[in-house]
Design a protein around this motif. Sequence first.
Motif, PDB file in Angstrom:
ATOM      1  N   UNK A   1       0.823  -1.201   0.000  1.00 54.00           N
ATOM      2  CA  UNK A   1       0.000   0.000   0.000  1.00 54.00           C
ATOM      3  C   UNK A   1       0.868   1.266   0.000  1.00 54.00           C
ATOM      4  N   UNK A   2       1.894   1.251   0.829  1.00 47.69           N
ATOM      5  CA  UNK A   2       2.773   2.422   0.891  1.00 47.69           C
ATOM      6  C   UNK A   2       3.556   2.587  -0.404  1.00 47.69           C
ATOM      7  N   UNK A   3       3.927   1.501  -1.040  1.00 49.82           N
ATOM      8  CA  UNK A   3       4.642   1.623  -2.312  1.00 49.82           C
ATOM      9  C   UNK A   3       3.760   2.289  -3.365  1.00 49.82           C
ATOM     10  N   UNK A   4       2.493   1.934  -3.385  1.00 50.78           N
ATOM     11  CA  UNK A   4       1.564   2.590  -4.312  1.00 50.78           C
ATOM     12  C   UNK A   4       1.466   4.082  -3.991  1.00 50.78           C
ATOM     13  N   UNK A   5       1.366   4.367  -2.703  1.00 52.52           N
ATOM     14  CA  UNK A   5       1.234   5.759  -2.300  1.00 52.52           C
ATOM     15  C   UNK A   5       2.503   6.542  -2.610  1.00 52.52           C
ATOM     16  N   UNK A   6       3.652   5.916  -2.383  1.00 53.72           N
ATOM     17  CA  UNK A   6       4.915   6.597  -2.673  1.00 53.72           C
ATOM     18  C   UNK A   6       5.031   6.911  -4.160  1.00 53.72           C
ATOM     19  N   UNK A   7       4.590   5.995  -4.994  1.00 56.26           N
ATOM     20  CA  UNK A   7       4.628   6.225  -6.436  1.00 56.26           C
ATOM     21  C   UNK A   7       3.732   7.407  -6.811  1.00 56.26           C
ATOM     22  N   UNK A   8       2.557   7.483  -6.171  1.00 53.34           N
ATOM     23  CA  UNK A   8       1.672   8.621  -6.432  1.00 53.34           C
ATOM     24  C   UNK A   8       2.315   9.925  -5.987  1.00 53.34           C
ATOM     25  N   UNK A   9       2.994   9.873  -4.842  1.00 53.82           N
ATOM     26  CA  UNK A   9       3.650  11.081  -4.356  1.00 53.82           C
ATOM     27  C   UNK A   9       4.767  11.509  -5.311  1.00 53.82           C
ATOM     28  N   UNK A  10       5.522  10.533  -5.818  1.00 57.28           N
ATOM     29  CA  UNK A  10       6.606  10.868  -6.757  1.00 57.28           C
ATOM     30  C   UNK A  10       6.043  11.477  -8.031  1.00 57.28           C
ATOM     31  N   UNK A  11       4.919  10.951  -8.501  1.00 54.36           N
ATOM     32  CA  UNK A  11       4.291  11.487  -9.716  1.00 54.36           C
ATOM     33  C   UNK A  11       3.885  12.946  -9.508  1.00 54.36           C
ATOM     34  N   UNK A  12       3.388  13.238  -8.300  1.00 56.35           N
ATOM     35  CA  UNK A  12       2.950  14.611  -8.044  1.00 56.35           C
ATOM     36  C   UNK A  12       4.121  15.562  -7.928  1.00 56.35           C
ATOM     37  N   UNK A  13       5.290  15.015  -7.579  1.00 57.52           N
ATOM     38  CA  UNK A  13       6.467  15.867  -7.436  1.00 57.52           C
ATOM     39  C   UNK A  13       7.061  16.240  -8.789  1.00 57.52           C
ATOM     40  N   UNK A  14       6.702  15.469  -9.827  1.00 55.20           N
ATOM     41  CA  UNK A  14       7.302  15.729 -11.146  1.00 55.20           C
ATOM     42  C   UNK A  14       6.773  17.039 -11.716  1.00 55.20           C
TER      43      UNK A  14
END
Lengths: 137, 284
Positions: free
Chosen positions: B271-284
Amino acid sequence: MRVTTGIVLSVATAILFAAAPASAHHAFAAEFDAQNCADVVGVLTKVNYENPHAYLFLNVNGEEATFQLSSTSNLRRGGATVAAFNASMNKQVTVRGCASRNGEKNRYAASYIKLADGVVQRVGQDVEGVFGTKIWR
Amino acid sequence: MTVRTLVTLGAVSLGSALVSAPLWAQIGEQQPNPDKPFVEARGNVTPVRLPPGGSTPRMADGKPDFSGVWFSGPTGRANAWSVVPDQPRKEDPIPFKPEVRKKIDSMTRAERELGRAQVACRPLGVPGMWTDNPYPHQIVMKPTMFVHLIESNNNWRAVPLPKAHKPADEQEPLYMGDTATRWEGDTLVLETISFDTRPWIQGNGWFKTEQTKVIERLRRPTRNFLEYQYTVEDPNTLTRPWTSAWREFSLSVAELTLTENFCTNNENVEQFEKLAEQEREKQK
């Protein structure tokens, strides 16, 4: 608050932050959204009483909802025993659930459950602050 | 409030503050939900502090005996579901080197969760087995041995009393490190080096290096209370040593041993890996 079928919740802001203090297994509030919680009514169909987290499964109008609970260590010490859940099996219960932040459908963290006999049982952290404690409880 | 159907969640857009706020700004307490009154539930615990309980038990050699089952906090019981919030500890700010603080602050919330030993199901190590551990402890002690059992992942460490560090050429990285022990009066001092650096010092992202030294102090001022403090020395991450506040543990009033607790198949990682990926996408 009344939530009807097909509603898509968009939660953009107003997130209350709270880091897990040292003693928490992990911060539910980091994974689940304290601003996107609901009382979910359904029939209890299954309990996975296991570590690191137990899970409840409800049939809600034909769809399965999954609720992550605390560890069995906390559950057992708090009176949320296997027997307590089994007594409500295949009966209607109400679970207070906060939705997963990553958007996964029908996955919640549960803070309490109203069992079939009417007992309100604590089962997880205080994600919403409804027990008067920190968000991570 | 009635929910007739499942809530379909989508477009969960986290506020930009989630990914940009520094670590220190994200620490706070939950405010009561104005739309949701307090809930009385079975399992909630109203904390009642134990009395001191008498004098410090001692071993045959006269040193304090720390044996017993211990819960974090003052109640002698599990306090995970206490209805009274913990008070923040009064501790000095951690004197991170600027580049270390920057590295820690740059982590997203999900990344911090993913790095925690509790989430990754790794051994908590030192000092995590004391400080990053919501479950009880059991200490078994005799004049020549200190055995610390923890319910969390049913982990343990056993250290002879007294003990010196291994020779440098025998050091290897270990979750529990290499611990030397000594008594300073009635305080047991455990000095640990040679860490496997994967478990952090704190869940906030404070990481270990090959030069991390942790000096723990343990004392039992009265029968019912155990106190724990740790100091961290690490020239790679700190500008000077840092010492924690004393933490309090209380003797179990009812439980005589620990229960099974294994951190296996933790779905939170996914679950956290999915969330981390979403956070990274938003940082781009």
